[in-house]
Enzyme design. Structure first.
Site, PDB file in Angstrom:
ATOM      1  N   GLU A  57       0.798  -1.222   0.000  1.00 47.36           N
ATOM      2  CA  GLU A  57       0.000   0.000   0.000  1.00 47.36           C
ATOM      3  C   GLU A  57       0.835   1.279   0.000  1.00 47.36           C
ATOM      4  O   GLU A  57       0.760   2.082   0.944  1.00 47.36           O
ATOM      5  CB  GLU A  57      -0.942  -0.002   1.209  1.00 47.36           C
ATOM      6  CG  GLU A  57      -1.838  -1.230   1.261  1.00 47.36           C
ATOM      7  CD  GLU A  57      -2.889  -1.155   2.363  1.00 47.36           C
ATOM      8  OE1 GLU A  57      -2.762  -0.290   3.252  1.00 47.36           O
ATOM      9  OE2 GLU A  57      -3.850  -1.941   2.325  1.00 47.36           O
ATOM     10  N   GLU A 103      -5.226  -8.839   0.578  1.00 47.25           N
ATOM     11  CA  GLU A 103      -5.876  -8.580   1.868  1.00 47.25           C
ATOM     12  C   GLU A 103      -7.351  -8.321   1.632  1.00 47.25           C
ATOM     13  O   GLU A 103      -7.727  -7.608   0.699  1.00 47.25           O
ATOM     14  CB  GLU A 103      -5.316  -7.324   2.574  1.00 47.25           C
ATOM     15  CG  GLU A 103      -3.965  -7.487   3.192  1.00 47.25           C
ATOM     16  CD  GLU A 103      -3.482  -6.210   3.894  1.00 47.25           C
ATOM     17  OE1 GLU A 103      -4.319  -5.437   4.432  1.00 47.25           O
ATOM     18  OE2 GLU A 103      -2.263  -5.986   3.887  1.00 47.25           O
TER      19      GLU A 103
HETATM   20  C1  GBH Z   1      -4.300  -2.493   5.527  1.00 45.72           C
HETATM   21  O1  GBH Z   1      -4.466  -1.111   5.375  1.00 45.72           O
HETATM   22  C2  GBH Z   1      -2.906  -2.776   6.007  1.00 45.72           C
HETATM   23  O2  GBH Z   1      -2.107  -3.317   4.977  1.00 45.72           O
HETATM   24  C3  GBH Z   1      -2.826  -3.638   7.226  1.00 45.72           C
HETATM   25  O3  GBH Z   1      -1.575  -3.485   7.802  1.00 45.72           O
HETATM   26  C4  GBH Z   1      -3.951  -3.297   8.179  1.00 45.72           C
HETATM   27  O4  GBH Z   1      -3.863  -3.986   9.369  1.00 45.72           O
HETATM   28  C5  GBH Z   1      -5.240  -3.631   7.469  1.00 45.72           C
HETATM   29  O5  GBH Z   1      -5.360  -2.922   6.283  1.00 45.72           O
HETATM   30  C6  GBH Z   1      -6.492  -3.347   8.289  1.00 45.72           C
HETATM   31  O6  GBH Z   1      -6.659  -1.985   8.509  1.00 45.72           O
HETATM   32  O7  GBH Z   1      -6.469   6.841  10.828  1.00 45.72           O
HETATM   33  O8  GBH Z   1      -8.814   6.944  10.354  1.00 45.72           O
HETATM   34  O9  GBH Z   1      -7.244   7.623   8.641  1.00 45.72           O
HETATM   35  C7  GBH Z   1      -5.742  -0.687   4.951  1.00 45.72           C
HETATM   36  C8  GBH Z   1      -5.816   0.778   4.683  1.00 45.72           C
HETATM   37  C9  GBH Z   1      -5.432   2.933   5.486  1.00 45.72           C
HETATM   38  C10 GBH Z   1      -6.686   1.462   6.815  1.00 45.72           C
HETATM   39  C11 GBH Z   1      -5.222   3.840   6.669  1.00 45.72           C
HETATM   40  C12 GBH Z   1      -6.498   2.364   8.022  1.00 45.72           C
HETATM   41  C13 GBH Z   1      -6.173   4.621   8.714  1.00 45.72           C
HETATM   42  C14 GBH Z   1      -7.512   5.067   9.209  1.00 45.72           C
HETATM   43  N1  GBH Z   1      -5.600   1.579   5.884  1.00 45.72           N
HETATM   44  N2  GBH Z   1      -6.341   3.739   7.573  1.00 45.72           N
HETATM   45  S1  GBH Z   1      -7.504   6.733   9.790  1.00 45.72           S
END
Ligand code: GBH
Length: 425
Positions: free
Chosen positions: A159, A328
């Site tokens: 990502e 994922e």
């Molecule tokens: C993935 O990200 C990751 O690859 C993984 O590590 C993670 O555990 C999984 O998804 C589940 O979340 O702070 O409110 O802006 C997914 C995309 C983008 C999700 C950033 C969380 C932050 C939320 N991620 N986002 S916020």
């Protein structure tokens, strides 16, 4: 008439689970996240996480017992190079052992080289914001080449645009920098780093990249919102990937030349859809991307569930004409029945995509077990396996078994199809 279709995947379809080093290993003391956890810039400390660094044998045993035939995990650069120029052979050997164990059990390993965390020493030098630091990445990739024998899929970055957005635009994540200028610079250097790794590893391995594809839905039917959604879709989802082949990275304000490169496969991480509203600020959607208002319930992450989005992501990603994997897809919930429903509904759309001719070769559920969900800490429960963070006892949930049965049979039984009210697609 509702026709219940039998959902059957091919025998070589991968049914795996996914994890990332910092989220499960524990005591990952040499990276930037760990540092910011200690100094109080992050709300939760990863600590021992799932203690996987010690219990990896049990975890591999468990996934074999449950019937999964693939596993995606990441190797931690900062374990292999805890200090500039210091190579840690023990860590290297541990990852080697993990790969060997997986192969022994007939579990196809898939490795990510960079999953959000970087060595602290590297970040102190400016990380990926500085061109001259790419030589350190090359050193790491060089060592990885010796480590990865037998690995089926090697992803350079997890990502990349999430890393850029969280670290350099919203500044919710390390290194907590709020600079659009730096952000797009970092994105362009991640493209260079991908190209370097592709060059070094392709031929020996299948080298690809993993991209999160949120479906960008316009907040209303208005032309302005539709345009905004298209723009967000381009800036977040496609401009980065386009550049791998075109050699031109189109950031929000200017374009960057990057090496023309390639990817042997593309990984799709798919969770939810975002709702995009028009704004005169072209970066605004990065800051307040909201989950789309779909369905009655939200997950523990506050996300809505939109299963057809996985089909849309596959359809859109197919433009690059490379083999695809769902690297994922998962749900954070305490309601394990909902998890089963979520998996089946998403697999149904993956199956439809395969039937429609899209080259999708595997599905990795996020995550094998509950783990450290970055800024959100240990509350969100994404796991097929429940983690007791006091005793590190692993308790497979019902979903772990149901998914195992699907993985073993490569088929979703009619009884489940009926139970979860799947539509005939
Ligand atoms: C993935 O990200 C990751 O690859 C993984 O590590 C993670 O555990 C999984 O998804 C589940 O979340 O702070 O409110 O802006 C997914 C995309 C983008 C999700 C950033 C969380 C932050 C939320 N991620 N986002 S916020």
């Amino acid at each position: 008439m509702v026709r219940v279709m039998k959902i059957k995947f091919s025998d070589n379809f991968l049914f795996g689970t996914a994890t990332a080093a910092h989220q499960i290993e524990g005591d990952n003391k040499w990276n930037d996240w760990w540092y910011y956890e200690q100094v109080g810039k992050l709300p939760y400390k990863s600590g021992k996480a799932c203690n996987h660094w010690e219990l990896y044998r049990d975890d591999i045993e468990l996934m074999a017992e449950l019937g999964y035939n693939a596993y995606r995990f990441s190797i931690e650069w900062s374990r292999i190079f805890p200090e500039e120029g210091r190579f840690n052979e023990e860590a290297f050997n541990r990852y080697r052992e993990i790969i060997e164990l997986l192969l022994e059990k007939g579990i196809t390993p898939s490795v990510t080289l960079h999953h959000f965390t970087s060595p602290l020493w590297f970040m102190k030098k400016g990380g990926f914001a500085k061109d001259e630091n790419l030589k350190y990445w090359e050193q790491y990739v060089d060592k990885a080449a010796d480590l990865l024998k037998g690995v089926k899929l090697v992803a350079t970055f997890n990502e990349p645009m999430v890393y850029v957005m969280m670290g350099y635009l919203t500044a919710y994540w390390p290194p907590f920098i709020k600079s659009p200028f730096k952000a797009f610079k970092v994105a362009s250097n991640l493209l260079k780093a991908h190209a370097l790794a592709y060059e070094a590893l392709h031929g020996k391995f299948n080298v690809g990249i993993v991209k999160n594809i949120p479906i960008m839905l316009p907040a209303s039917e208005s032309e302005r919102d539709k345009k905004a959604a298209e723009k967000a879709d381009f800036l977040f989802n496609w401009s980065f990937l386009d550049a791998i082949w075109s050699g031109i990275y189109r950031g929000a304000f200017k374009s960057y030349r990057v090496p023309e490169s390639d990817a042997d496969f593309l990984g799709i991480n798919y969770y939810t859809a975002s709702e995009i509203r028009h704004s005169w600020n072209p970066l605004k959607f990065f800051f307040d991307a909201k989950t789309a208002e779909i369905g009655e319930r939200k997950t523990q992450m506050g996300w809505s569930v939109y299963p057809e989005g996985i089909y849309k992501a596959i359809e859109a990603m197919s433009r690059y004409q490379r083999p695809m994997y769902i690297t994922e897809n998962g749900i954070a919930t305490l309601d394990d029945e909902w998890r089963v429903e979520f998996i089946i509904q998403h697999l149904q759309y993956v199956h439809k995509a395969v039937g429609d001719g899209y080259d999708v070769n595997g599905y990795f559920y996020w995550s094998l077990m509950d783990n450290y969900e970055w800024r959100e800490g240990f509350d969100p429960r994404f796991g097929l396996i429940e983690m007791d963070y006091e005793t590190f006892e692993r308790r497979p949930r019902r979903s772990a078994h149901v998914y195992g049965e699907i993985a073993r049979r490569k088929e979703i039984k009619e009884e489940l199809v009926k139970k979860y009210g799947l539509r005939s697609l």
